[in-house]
Design a protein around this motif. Structure first.
Motif, short mmCIF file in Angstrom:
data_model
loop_
_atom_site.label_atom_id
_atom_site.label_comp_id
_atom_site.label_asym_id
_atom_site.label_seq_id
_atom_site.Cartn_x
_atom_site.Cartn_y
_atom_site.Cartn_z
N ASP A 54 -26.31 69.02 21.36
CA ASP A 54 -25.01 69.23 21.98
C ASP A 54 -24.83 70.66 22.47
OD1 ASP A 54 -24.07 70.84 19.84
OD2 ASP A 54 -23.14 69.14 18.83
N GLN A 55 -23.68 70.96 23.04
CA GLN A 55 -23.42 72.27 23.62
C GLN A 55 -23.42 73.40 22.60
OE1 GLN A 55 -19.25 72.76 24.96
NE2 GLN A 55 -18.93 70.71 24.13
N PHE A 56 -23.37 73.08 21.32
CA PHE A 56 -23.39 74.09 20.26
C PHE A 56 -24.78 74.29 19.68
CE2 PHE A 56 -19.25 72.01 20.39
CZ PHE A 56 -18.44 73.10 20.71
N GLY A 57 -25.74 73.47 20.12
CA GLY A 57 -27.11 73.57 19.63
C GLY A 57 -27.42 72.63 18.48
N VAL A 58 -26.43 71.84 18.04
CA VAL A 58 -26.63 70.89 16.95
C VAL A 58 -27.30 69.64 17.52
CG1 VAL A 58 -25.48 69.48 15.19
CG2 VAL A 58 -24.64 71.79 15.70
N THR A 59 -28.29 69.12 16.79
CA THR A 59 -29.08 67.99 17.26
C THR A 59 -28.62 66.69 16.60
OG1 THR A 59 -30.95 69.50 17.50
CG2 THR A 59 -31.44 67.17 17.61
N TRP A 60 -28.57 65.63 17.41
CA TRP A 60 -28.10 64.32 16.98
C TRP A 60 -29.11 63.26 17.38
CZ3 TRP A 60 -23.38 64.37 14.49
CH2 TRP A 60 -22.63 65.56 14.65
N GLN A 61 -29.38 62.32 16.48
CA GLN A 61 -30.15 61.12 16.81
C GLN A 61 -29.19 59.95 16.71
OE1 GLN A 61 -34.17 60.73 15.12
NE2 GLN A 61 -33.79 62.71 14.13
N LEU A 62 -29.13 59.19 17.78
CA LEU A 62 -28.25 58.02 17.85
C LEU A 62 -29.11 56.77 17.85
CD1 LEU A 62 -25.93 59.28 20.74
CD2 LEU A 62 -25.61 59.59 18.27
N ASN A 63 -28.79 55.80 17.03
CA ASN A 63 -29.61 54.60 16.94
C ASN A 63 -28.74 53.34 16.90
OD1 ASN A 63 -32.24 53.34 16.59
ND2 ASN A 63 -31.45 52.69 14.61
N SER A 105 -31.57 67.27 12.19
CA SER A 105 -30.57 66.62 13.03
C SER A 105 -29.70 65.67 12.21
CB SER A 105 -31.24 65.86 14.18
OG SER A 105 -32.09 64.85 13.67
N PHE A 106 -28.58 65.28 12.80
CA PHE A 106 -27.73 64.26 12.22
C PHE A 106 -28.13 62.93 12.83
CE2 PHE A 106 -25.14 68.02 11.53
CZ PHE A 106 -24.77 67.86 10.21
N TYR A 107 -28.38 61.94 11.98
CA TYR A 107 -28.81 60.62 12.41
C TYR A 107 -27.62 59.67 12.28
CZ TYR A 107 -31.83 56.51 12.81
OH TYR A 107 -32.43 55.35 13.21
N ILE A 108 -27.23 59.08 13.39
CA ILE A 108 -26.07 58.18 13.40
C ILE A 108 -26.53 56.77 13.73
CG2 ILE A 108 -23.88 57.62 14.52
CD1 ILE A 108 -23.57 60.60 15.13
N GLU A 109 -26.24 55.86 12.83
CA GLU A 109 -26.51 54.44 13.07
C GLU A 109 -25.24 53.86 13.69
OE1 GLU A 109 -28.75 51.33 13.53
OE2 GLU A 109 -29.59 52.95 12.33
N CYS A 110 -25.33 53.50 14.96
CA CYS A 110 -24.17 52.98 15.69
C CYS A 110 -24.03 51.48 15.48
CB CYS A 110 -24.31 53.31 17.18
SG CYS A 110 -24.30 55.09 17.50
N SER A 111 -22.80 51.00 15.67
CA SER A 111 -22.50 49.58 15.42
C SER A 111 -22.61 48.72 16.66
CB SER A 111 -21.09 49.44 14.87
OG SER A 111 -20.95 50.16 13.67
N THR A 112 -22.35 49.30 17.84
CA THR A 112 -22.33 48.51 19.08
C THR A 112 -22.97 49.31 20.21
OG1 THR A 112 -20.20 49.38 19.83
CG2 THR A 112 -20.14 47.42 18.40
N PRO A 113 -23.39 48.63 21.28
CA PRO A 113 -23.90 49.34 22.45
C PRO A 113 -22.83 50.27 23.06
CG PRO A 113 -24.53 47.03 22.58
CD PRO A 113 -23.57 47.17 21.42
N GLN A 114 -21.58 49.87 23.02
CA GLN A 114 -20.50 50.70 23.56
C GLN A 114 -20.35 51.99 22.76
OE1 GLN A 114 -20.14 47.40 22.68
NE2 GLN A 114 -20.10 46.51 24.73
N GLU A 115 -20.50 51.89 21.44
CA GLU A 115 -20.36 53.07 20.58
C GLU A 115 -21.50 54.07 20.85
OE1 GLU A 115 -19.33 53.92 15.98
OE2 GLU A 115 -21.07 52.64 16.29
N ILE A 116 -22.74 53.59 20.93
CA ILE A 116 -23.86 54.51 21.16
C ILE A 116 -23.73 55.17 22.54
CG2 ILE A 116 -25.56 52.85 22.05
CD1 ILE A 116 -27.67 54.34 20.36
N GLU A 117 -23.29 54.40 23.53
CA GLU A 117 -23.11 54.95 24.87
C GLU A 117 -22.00 56.01 24.91
OE1 GLU A 117 -22.71 51.62 27.57
OE2 GLU A 117 -24.65 50.83 26.94
N LEU A 118 -20.93 55.77 24.16
CA LEU A 118 -19.83 56.73 24.09
C LEU A 118 -20.29 58.05 23.47
CD1 LEU A 118 -16.72 57.39 24.25
CD2 LEU A 118 -16.63 56.52 21.90
#
Length: 130
Positions: A119-128, A77-90
Motif C-alpha cells: 500500500d501507499q505506506f509501504g505495508v504489504t498485504w496478501q489477499l486470497n 505481510s498481512f494475509y487476508i482470507e476474503c469471503s467473496t470475489p467482491q470483497e477481494i476486489e474491493l
C-alpha cells in the motif's frame, strides 16, 4: 505469554495509515491514539502509540521517535482470507491505490483469486479467495 501483537513503525504517517485502514476495511476500528506532546517539538502531534482492530486482529502502530534506515519489506505481510470475489476486489482496489503490485489479482494454481500488493505506506498485504 499474555499476548502477541503485530506492531508497525512509521515515519510520521501512523495516524494517516490508521485512518486509511479504518476506512478501507469494513470491520476496522481505531481503538487508541496517544500522541507526543510539546515536550518534543519535532514529534509533537505524531503517534506515540496507537492501536487499530481489523476484524479480530489488534495491530499496534507508532511513529518512530528516531530516524532509521529501515522500512517495511514484502517479506512480512498481512494475509487476508476474503469471503467473496467482491470483497477481494474491493480490498485490492483500495490497497493498490498509490502503492505497488507484487502479484496482480488473478487466478493462480494455489488460489482461485490471489493478489500481493504494497500500500501507499509501504505495508504489504496478501489477499486470497480460496
Amino acid at each position: 505469554m499474555k499476548s502477541i501483537t503485530p506492531s508497525l513503525t512509521f515515519e510520521g504517517r501512523a495516524e494517516e495509515a490508521m485512518k486509511y485502514y479504518e476506512e478501507t476495511f469494513k470491520d476496522a476500528e481505531i481503538r487508541m491514539i496517544r500522541k507526543y506532546d510539546d515536550a518534543d517539538p519535532e514529534l509533537e502531534g505524531k503517534v506515540m502509540q496507537g492501536a487499530i482492530m481489523i476484524q479480530d486482529q489488534l495491530i499496534m502502530m507508532m511513529d518512530s521517535s528516531v530516524p532509521h534506515e529501515f522500512t517495511f519489506t514484502p517479506s512480512m505481510s498481512f494475509y487476508i482470507e476474503c469471503s467473496t470475489p467482491q470483497e477481494i476486489e474491493l480490498y485490492y482496489r483500495k490497497l493498490k491505490k498509490q502503492g505497488a503490485i507484487h502479484m496482480p489479482l488473478d487466478e493462480y494454481g494455489f488460489s482461485r483469486q490471489f493478489a500481493w500488493l504494497q500500500d501507499q505506506f509501504g505495508v504489504t498485504w496478501q489477499l486470497n479467495l480460496s
